[in-house]
Design an enzyme around this catalytic site. Sequence first.
Site, PDB file in Angstrom:
ATOM      1  N   THR A   1      -5.416   4.602   1.665  1.00  0.00           N
ATOM      2  CA  THR A   1      -6.343   3.940   2.742  1.00  0.00           C
ATOM      3  C   THR A   1      -6.602   4.801   4.040  1.00  0.00           C
ATOM      4  O   THR A   1      -5.784   5.828   4.243  1.00  0.00           O
ATOM      5  CB  THR A   1      -5.306   2.772   3.337  1.00  0.00           C
ATOM      6  OG1 THR A   1      -6.152   2.186   4.571  1.00  0.00           O
ATOM      7  CG2 THR A   1      -3.903   3.134   3.818  1.00  0.00           C
ATOM      8  N   ASP A   2      -7.742   4.798   4.393  1.00  0.00           N
ATOM      9  CA  ASP A   2      -8.213   5.683   5.687  1.00  0.00           C
ATOM     10  C   ASP A   2      -7.058   5.359   6.774  1.00  0.00           C
ATOM     11  O   ASP A   2      -7.224   6.154   7.603  1.00  0.00           O
ATOM     12  CB  ASP A   2      -9.508   5.238   6.033  1.00  0.00           C
ATOM     13  CG  ASP A   2      -9.901   3.726   6.350  1.00  0.00           C
ATOM     14  OD1 ASP A   2      -8.884   3.124   6.544  1.00  0.00           O
ATOM     15  OD2 ASP A   2     -11.000   3.334   6.782  1.00  0.00           O
ATOM     16  N   GLU A   3      -6.375   4.024   6.892  1.00  0.00           N
ATOM     17  CA  GLU A   3      -5.390   4.022   8.012  1.00  0.00           C
ATOM     18  C   GLU A   3      -4.580   5.127   8.238  1.00  0.00           C
ATOM     19  O   GLU A   3      -3.874   5.250   9.192  1.00  0.00           O
ATOM     20  CB  GLU A   3      -4.804   2.474   7.947  1.00  0.00           C
ATOM     21  CG  GLU A   3      -6.011   1.414   7.789  1.00  0.00           C
ATOM     22  CD  GLU A   3      -5.460  -0.007   8.324  1.00  0.00           C
ATOM     23  OE1 GLU A   3      -4.427   0.027   8.921  1.00  0.00           O
ATOM     24  OE2 GLU A   3      -6.186  -0.974   8.136  1.00  0.00           O
TER      25      GLU A   3
ATOM     26  N   LYS B   1       2.037   3.445   3.789  1.00  0.00           N
ATOM     27  CA  LYS B   1       1.162   3.982   2.874  1.00  0.00           C
ATOM     28  C   LYS B   1       1.087   5.439   3.130  1.00  0.00           C
ATOM     29  O   LYS B   1       1.215   6.001   1.942  1.00  0.00           O
ATOM     30  CB  LYS B   1      -0.187   3.374   3.266  1.00  0.00           C
ATOM     31  CG  LYS B   1      -0.446   1.965   3.035  1.00  0.00           C
ATOM     32  CD  LYS B   1      -0.424   1.643   1.387  1.00  0.00           C
ATOM     33  CE  LYS B   1      -1.568   2.318   0.682  1.00  0.00           C
ATOM     34  NZ  LYS B   1      -1.389   1.866  -1.005  1.00  0.00           N
TER      35      LYS B   1
HETATM   36  P1  NAD Z   1      -3.856  -7.096  -2.265  1.00  0.00           P
HETATM   37  O1  NAD Z   1      -2.747  -7.481  -1.062  1.00  0.00           O
HETATM   38  O2  NAD Z   1      -4.873  -8.242  -2.597  1.00  0.00           O
HETATM   39  O3  NAD Z   1      -2.917  -7.000  -3.752  1.00  0.00           O
HETATM   40  C1  NAD Z   1      -1.690  -6.288  -3.741  1.00  0.00           C
HETATM   41  C2  NAD Z   1      -1.185  -6.629  -5.340  1.00  0.00           C
HETATM   42  O4  NAD Z   1       0.020  -5.952  -5.416  1.00  0.00           O
HETATM   43  C3  NAD Z   1      -0.712  -8.215  -5.501  1.00  0.00           C
HETATM   44  O5  NAD Z   1      -1.386  -8.248  -6.684  1.00  0.00           O
HETATM   45  C4  NAD Z   1       0.525  -8.178  -5.283  1.00  0.00           C
HETATM   46  O6  NAD Z   1       1.358  -9.163  -6.152  1.00  0.00           O
HETATM   47  C5  NAD Z   1       1.099  -6.839  -5.926  1.00  0.00           C
HETATM   48  N1  NAD Z   1       2.176  -6.510  -5.361  1.00  0.00           N
HETATM   49  C6  NAD Z   1       2.896  -6.287  -4.101  1.00  0.00           C
HETATM   50  N2  NAD Z   1       4.061  -5.704  -4.149  1.00  0.00           N
HETATM   51  C7  NAD Z   1       4.532  -5.853  -5.427  1.00  0.00           C
HETATM   52  C8  NAD Z   1       5.515  -5.101  -6.125  1.00  0.00           C
HETATM   53  N3  NAD Z   1       6.673  -4.638  -5.382  1.00  0.00           N
HETATM   54  N4  NAD Z   1       5.461  -4.797  -7.354  1.00  0.00           N
HETATM   55  C9  NAD Z   1       4.444  -5.162  -8.296  1.00  0.00           C
HETATM   56  N5  NAD Z   1       3.470  -5.618  -7.562  1.00  0.00           N
HETATM   57  C10 NAD Z   1       3.352  -5.796  -6.151  1.00  0.00           C
HETATM   58  O7  NAD Z   1      -4.132  -5.691  -1.967  1.00  0.00           O
HETATM   59  P2  NAD Z   1      -5.529  -4.745  -2.022  1.00  0.00           P
HETATM   60  O8  NAD Z   1      -6.329  -5.377  -1.002  1.00  0.00           O
HETATM   61  O9  NAD Z   1      -6.207  -5.298  -3.343  1.00  0.00           O
HETATM   62  O10 NAD Z   1      -5.056  -3.458  -2.159  1.00  0.00           O
HETATM   63  C11 NAD Z   1      -4.736  -2.718  -3.273  1.00  0.00           C
HETATM   64  C12 NAD Z   1      -4.395  -1.266  -2.865  1.00  0.00           C
HETATM   65  O11 NAD Z   1      -5.491  -0.613  -2.237  1.00  0.00           O
HETATM   66  C13 NAD Z   1      -3.289  -1.244  -1.941  1.00  0.00           C
HETATM   67  O12 NAD Z   1      -2.521  -0.128  -2.241  1.00  0.00           O
HETATM   68  C14 NAD Z   1      -3.891  -1.128  -0.323  1.00  0.00           C
HETATM   69  O13 NAD Z   1      -2.995  -0.085   0.462  1.00  0.00           O
HETATM   70  C15 NAD Z   1      -5.136  -0.211  -0.784  1.00  0.00           C
HETATM   71  N6  NAD Z   1      -6.409  -0.326   0.035  1.00  0.00           N
HETATM   72  C16 NAD Z   1      -6.660  -1.607   0.371  1.00  0.00           C
HETATM   73  C17 NAD Z   1      -7.980  -1.756   1.024  1.00  0.00           C
HETATM   74  C18 NAD Z   1      -8.475  -3.065   1.401  1.00  0.00           C
HETATM   75  O14 NAD Z   1      -9.617  -2.990   2.379  1.00  0.00           O
HETATM   76  N7  NAD Z   1      -8.037  -4.091   1.018  1.00  0.00           N
HETATM   77  C19 NAD Z   1      -8.607  -0.544   1.670  1.00  0.00           C
HETATM   78  C20 NAD Z   1      -8.129   0.640   1.196  1.00  0.00           C
HETATM   79  C21 NAD Z   1      -6.825   0.657   0.330  1.00  0.00           C
HETATM   80  O1  DAU Z   2      -9.040   0.317   6.308  1.00  0.00           O
HETATM   81  C1  DAU Z   2      -8.493  -0.072   5.054  1.00  0.00           C
HETATM   82  C2  DAU Z   2      -7.562  -1.133   5.362  1.00  0.00           C
HETATM   83  O2  DAU Z   2      -8.350  -2.182   5.711  1.00  0.00           O
HETATM   84  C3  DAU Z   2      -6.757  -1.389   4.273  1.00  0.00           C
HETATM   85  O3  DAU Z   2      -5.868  -0.129   3.914  1.00  0.00           O
HETATM   86  C4  DAU Z   2      -5.781  -2.432   4.581  1.00  0.00           C
HETATM   87  O4  DAU Z   2      -5.113  -2.834   3.355  1.00  0.00           O
HETATM   88  C5  DAU Z   2      -6.816  -3.591   4.841  1.00  0.00           C
HETATM   89  O5  DAU Z   2      -6.001  -4.756   4.946  1.00  0.00           O
HETATM   90  C6  DAU Z   2      -7.809  -3.267   5.898  1.00  0.00           C
HETATM   91  O6  DAU Z   2      -6.898  -3.391   7.138  1.00  0.00           O
HETATM   92  P1  DAU Z   2      -7.656  -3.783   8.420  1.00  0.00           P
HETATM   93  O7  DAU Z   2      -6.412  -4.000   9.373  1.00  0.00           O
HETATM   94  O8  DAU Z   2      -8.736  -3.086   9.060  1.00  0.00           O
HETATM   95  O9  DAU Z   2      -8.116  -5.036   8.044  1.00  0.00           O
HETATM   96  P2  DAU Z   2      -8.257  -6.811   8.458  1.00  0.00           P
HETATM   97  O10 DAU Z   2      -9.281  -7.650   7.664  1.00  0.00           O
HETATM   98  O11 DAU Z   2      -6.832  -7.089   8.833  1.00  0.00           O
HETATM   99  O12 DAU Z   2      -9.073  -6.503   9.839  1.00  0.00           O
HETATM  100  C7  DAU Z   2     -10.285  -5.776   9.871  1.00  0.00           C
HETATM  101  C8  DAU Z   2     -10.751  -5.747  11.359  1.00  0.00           C
HETATM  102  O13 DAU Z   2     -10.983  -7.036  11.951  1.00  0.00           O
HETATM  103  C9  DAU Z   2      -9.607  -5.233  12.384  1.00  0.00           C
HETATM  104  O14 DAU Z   2     -10.389  -4.609  13.597  1.00  0.00           O
HETATM  105  C10 DAU Z   2      -8.909  -6.563  12.900  1.00  0.00           C
HETATM  106  C11 DAU Z   2      -9.798  -7.468  12.795  1.00  0.00           C
HETATM  107  N1  DAU Z   2      -9.549  -8.960  12.865  1.00  0.00           N
HETATM  108  C12 DAU Z   2      -8.835  -9.319  11.784  1.00  0.00           C
HETATM  109  C13 DAU Z   2      -8.529 -10.419  11.253  1.00  0.00           C
HETATM  110  C14 DAU Z   2      -7.546 -10.790   9.975  1.00  0.00           C
HETATM  111  C15 DAU Z   2      -9.847  -9.874  13.493  1.00  0.00           C
HETATM  112  O15 DAU Z   2     -10.749  -9.614  14.510  1.00  0.00           O
HETATM  113  N2  DAU Z   2      -9.469 -11.183  13.291  1.00  0.00           N
HETATM  114  C16 DAU Z   2      -8.749 -11.485  12.407  1.00  0.00           C
HETATM  115  O16 DAU Z   2      -8.348 -12.730  12.127  1.00  0.00           O
END
Ligand code: NAD
Ligand code: DAU
Length: 343
Positions: A126-128, A154
């Site tokens: 992740t970019d985080e 991460k």
């Molecule tokens: P998500 O939370 O939707 O899904 C996570 C999945 O992992 C689920 O199916 C869960 O059951 C499974 N899981 C969790 N713990 C586990 C374990 N111990 N063993 C096996 N399975 C397990 O997540 P997502 O948003 O699809 O993110 C997927 C990946 O991408 C993550 O690694 C996350 O850090 C990364 N990522 C997410 C975002 C985003 O915006 N959502 C952005 C950048 C990177």
């Molecule tokens: O940047 C990549 C990441 O993006 C991934 O690695 C994470 O898994 C994913 O959860 C996401 O993280 P963020 O914290 O950026 O996403 P989130 O959707 O929780 O929040 C996006 C922005 O919106 C952040 O600035 C917080 C704000 N927010 C979020 C929620 C849930 C609100 O203002 N209100 C809300 O209820």
Amino acid sequence: MKNILVTGGAGFIGSNFVHLMLGKYSDINVVVYDKLTYAGNLDNLASVAADSRYHFVQGDICDATAVDQAMQTYDIDTIVNFAAETHVDRSLMEPGGFIQTDVYGTFVLLEAAKKYQIERYHQISTDEVYGQVLEGRSVETDRLHTRSPYSAAKAGGDLMCLAYYTSFGLPVTITRGSNNIGPYQYPEKVVPVFITNALDNKPLPLYGDGLQMRDYQYVQDHCEGINTVLRKGKLGEIYNLGTGTETTNITLTKLILKLLGKPESLIQPITDRPGHDRRYALDCSKIEALGWKNKYNFEQAVEATVKWYVDNEDWWRKIKDGRHYQAYYQRQYAGREVSQAVA
Ligand code: NAD
Ligand code: DAU
């Protein structure tokens, strides 16, 4: 790349990746290995359930014996690790599970990859991990400045992957993605929370002043980028993966309301997330040099996402009506309302 273990494949991005790969290639087998936490959902994979190239194993990536068994049974040559605890707000409430899955679980998978001498281990990051970037853009060689338990966990996973490349020559690649949006995203992340609340005429809980900036990327573009790195990426390398454009949360919120024909009076400012990163911004020129580019711009990505949630109410209603979700929502949002107006 013939037999791919997609860990976390029942979650949001993982399931989109499975759909992409099975749709694109006829000569691969995909084994989804997923613990099915609250975020894992087999409904996301229902349309491939009958495909003979798809297999599902319920298991924890921290369970070395179960991982070993899946590796052997399916003769795995590639691991793509999506499995993680992923929600920043939950990492502030209960960080332990993040360290367990995102760091220790990654180590277990790397050990299995080493034992079976697989062709590729790809880590979804992740970019985080760069922390907030107030000016300029993060490049892959930047130092890590994690600020939440999620991003720290991460980063731990990333560093372990690089250690296995350096120490053991394991064929590792890493992508660092920005905020994904699109089909099957669990309604705890901002976009699905806001779309589904707006559809129900419920308040949209906007943190702080709403001026934080994120790079919102359509999930299919992210998955195409991962596939590009699997095929053309250099071993031991990290690739940033986003759109390279950022938007404030208030702009995003107003666009969602406009697309749904809902009033801005639904916006409810609430107290900010502790340690809230102000801005993420990626330089994606390294992956673009491999020939990949985004198909969706910000507006197209939000529009396609809104449409999917409008068309798939059964999917999200089942989650939002559940006891787990309602308890989470109450714990996360109750009593945080503030009265000041947002920009
Ligand atoms: P998500 O939370 O939707 O899904 C996570 C999945 O992992 C689920 O199916 C869960 O059951 C499974 N899981 C969790 N713990 C586990 C374990 N111990 N063993 C096996 N399975 C397990 O997540 P997502 O948003 O699809 O993110 C997927 C990946 O991408 C993550 O690694 C996350 O850090 C990364 N990522 C997410 C975002 C985003 O915006 N959502 C952005 C950048 C990177
Ligand atoms: O940047 C990549 C990441 O993006 C991934 O690695 C994470 O898994 C994913 O959860 C996401 O993280 P963020 O914290 O950026 O996403 P989130 O959707 O929780 O929040 C996006 C922005 O919106 C952040 O600035 C917080 C704000 N927010 C979020 C929620 C849930 C609100 O203002 N209100 C809300 O209820």
